[in-house]
Design an enzyme around this catalytic site. Structure first.
Site, PDB file in Angstrom:
ATOM      1  CE  LYS A 164      38.345  44.135   6.071  1.00 17.51           C
ATOM      2  NZ  LYS A 164      38.651  44.071   7.484  1.00 17.51           N
ATOM      3  CE  LYS A 204      23.243  40.338   7.742  1.00 16.56           C
ATOM      4  NZ  LYS A 204      23.729  39.548   8.825  1.00 16.56           N
ATOM      5  CE  LYS A 215      27.070  43.988  15.121  1.00 17.79           C
ATOM      6  NZ  LYS A 215      26.490  42.967  15.955  1.00 17.79           N
TER       7      LYS A 215
HETATM    8  P1  ADP Z   1      25.451  41.829  12.184  1.00 28.01           P
HETATM    9  O1  ADP Z   1      25.157  41.410  10.762  1.00 28.01           O
HETATM   10  O2  ADP Z   1      24.591  42.938  12.635  1.00 28.01           O
HETATM   11  O3  ADP Z   1      26.939  42.102  12.394  1.00 28.01           O
HETATM   12  P2  ADP Z   1      26.023  39.314  13.476  1.00 28.01           P
HETATM   13  O4  ADP Z   1      26.734  38.852  12.244  1.00 28.01           O
HETATM   14  O5  ADP Z   1      26.829  39.631  14.690  1.00 28.01           O
HETATM   15  O6  ADP Z   1      25.100  40.564  13.097  1.00 28.01           O
HETATM   16  O7  ADP Z   1      24.935  38.206  13.851  1.00 28.01           O
HETATM   17  C1  ADP Z   1      24.720  37.586  15.087  1.00 28.01           C
HETATM   18  C2  ADP Z   1      23.629  36.539  14.954  1.00 28.01           C
HETATM   19  O8  ADP Z   1      22.409  37.167  14.552  1.00 28.01           O
HETATM   20  C3  ADP Z   1      23.940  35.469  13.897  1.00 28.01           C
HETATM   21  O9  ADP Z   1      23.409  34.228  14.306  1.00 28.01           O
HETATM   22  C4  ADP Z   1      23.204  35.979  12.689  1.00 28.01           C
HETATM   23  O10 ADP Z   1      22.869  34.960  11.792  1.00 28.01           O
HETATM   24  C5  ADP Z   1      21.972  36.624  13.312  1.00 28.01           C
HETATM   25  N1  ADP Z   1      21.479  37.738  12.478  1.00 28.01           N
HETATM   26  C6  ADP Z   1      22.115  38.919  12.265  1.00 28.01           C
HETATM   27  N2  ADP Z   1      21.376  39.725  11.471  1.00 28.01           N
HETATM   28  C7  ADP Z   1      20.253  39.023  11.162  1.00 28.01           C
HETATM   29  C8  ADP Z   1      19.097  39.303  10.377  1.00 28.01           C
HETATM   30  N3  ADP Z   1      18.928  40.475   9.787  1.00 28.01           N
HETATM   31  N4  ADP Z   1      18.156  38.354  10.292  1.00 28.01           N
HETATM   32  C9  ADP Z   1      18.278  37.156  10.920  1.00 28.01           C
HETATM   33  N5  ADP Z   1      19.338  36.833  11.669  1.00 28.01           N
HETATM   34  C10 ADP Z   1      20.319  37.747  11.814  1.00 28.01           C
END
Ligand code: ADP
Ligand code: TRP
Length: 322
Positions: free
Chosen positions: A111, A191, A194
């Site tokens: 950020k 990856k 969101k």
């Molecule tokens: P986002 O990146 O969509 O905001 P979060 O940070 O809320 O997702 O992640 C929630 C869980 O899902 C965490 O344990 C994170 O490591 C896992 N996770 C999120 N995106 C991925 C991905 N593309 N591949 C593997 N694990 C993921």
């Protein structure tokens, strides 16, 4: 062995969340002696600034987890803020957390790098996450690759606290599966997240999911040319859903060439639809019974608080505030 993980209610869960984290929660609820899973609404406050939305997201997250197979008879499911002991432990940990350690953590660092103003909540985010982990004497923490750094912080802080005040905390370890540590997004790079708008949601209407699958980025090499499955994100997504034999046959097809990506996408859409069909039905049922879901969360909070109070008292006694 005790398993624990948290997931933020910042929107609907996508394939990355499921394969990277949620699937392992469900696997571990059978293998661990005890498992705790919570909806990290305090962490979500650093991004969701609408009370109604946060409450709805929290309920939706609980319904999604139950629909996907989390079983309250085997695992304790609760909401982070229903265990206020965590916020108290967070303070104790912050008093021994170096600024440098938090400055290196990626949520805050990214950020800052974008020139955006960060708040103290985002800065201290890994300390709260450490409290979440340490307060349940957690041994293993199932997460995707991106959360590894935060688990290292929890381990570091546990080690420092133990060193300063005597054996208090269990040192936790991340539980990350190599085949799903980093699920790729539909834009072909990076990856699925969101924040990048490149997701397919687990409970997205089948028609919308299909449209997104058909849009997954692929290269423009001619149909005849042999292709390397290992470097193709469509193949990686396909592999998450396919059985071993299907995966091997598809890898063979890639290496031979003479196929179109459209065919792979169609197969992926069918596999994904079947894979989530049962959870989708369970979700529709649970959605009609929000009070039962709230009861599950309330029961979970009682169990979680019992363990949290025990560990908090241990930490308070060790450092001298009790
Ligand atoms: P986002 O990146 O969509 O905001 P979060 O940070 O809320 O997702 O992640 C929630 C869980 O899902 C965490 O344990 C994170 O490591 C896992 N996770 C999120 N995106 C991925 C991905 N593309 N591949 C593997 N694990 C993921
Ligand atoms: N920070 C995690 C994420 O964004 C969510 C989380 C909060 C968590 N507390 C945790 C994960 C404790 C594992 C353990 O995904």
């Amino acid at each position: 062995m005790r398993a624990l993980s948290g997931i933020q209610p910042t929107g609907r869960f996508h394939w990355g969340n499921y394969f990277g984290a949620i699937r392992q929660y469900i696997e571990l609820q059978d293998r661990a002696d005890e498992s705790f899973y919570f909806i990290a609404n305090l962490h979500a406050l650093t991004t969701v600034r609408n009370a109604k939305q946060l409450r709805q997201n929290t309920l939706d997250a609980a319904i999604d987890l139950l629909a996907l197979g989390l079983d309250p008879k085997k695992a304790t499911l609760f909401v982070q803020s229903d265990v206020p002991e965590v916020s108290e432990l967070c303070w104790l940990l912050m008093t021994i957390t170096g600024m440098g350690l938090l400055e290196r953590c990626h949520a805050y660092k990214d950020k800052k790098a974008k020139g955006l103003a960060a708040d103290a909540g985002l800065f201290a985010y890994p300390a709260l996450m450490a409290a979440d982990i340490l307060i349940y004497d957690s041994d293993v923490v199932p997460v995707g690759e991106d959360q590894n750094q935060h688990i290292e912080v929890a381990r570091d802080l546990a080690g420092s606290f133990n060193h300063l005040f005597g054996e208090t905390f269990v040192l936790p370890k991340a539980y990350i599966l190599s085949d799903s540590a980093k699920v790729p997004g539909i834009d072909g790079g990076g990856k699925m997240s969101k924040s990048y708008g490149n997701t397919i949601d687990v409970f997205e209407p089948v028609k919308d999911a299909k449209k997104k699958i058909m849009r997954i980025a692929t290269d423009s090499r001619p149909v005849e040319e042999p292709k390397d499955p290992e470097t193709d994100c469509l193949f990686q997504l396909y592999s998450l859903f396919a059985a071993k034999e299907q995966r091997q046959a598809m890898a063979e097809t890639y290496r031979k060439g003479g196929f179109g990506y459209g065919l792979v996408k169609k197969e992926l859409a069918d596999l994904a639809e079947r894979y989530f069909a049962e959870p989708r039905e369970r979700r529709a049922e649970l959605e009609k019974k929000p009070d039962e879901v709230r009861d599950v969360l309330a029961d979970g909070a009682v169990k979680a608080r019992k363990k949290a109070a025990e560990v908090l008292l241990r930490a308070q006694t060790a450092c001298g505030v009790k």
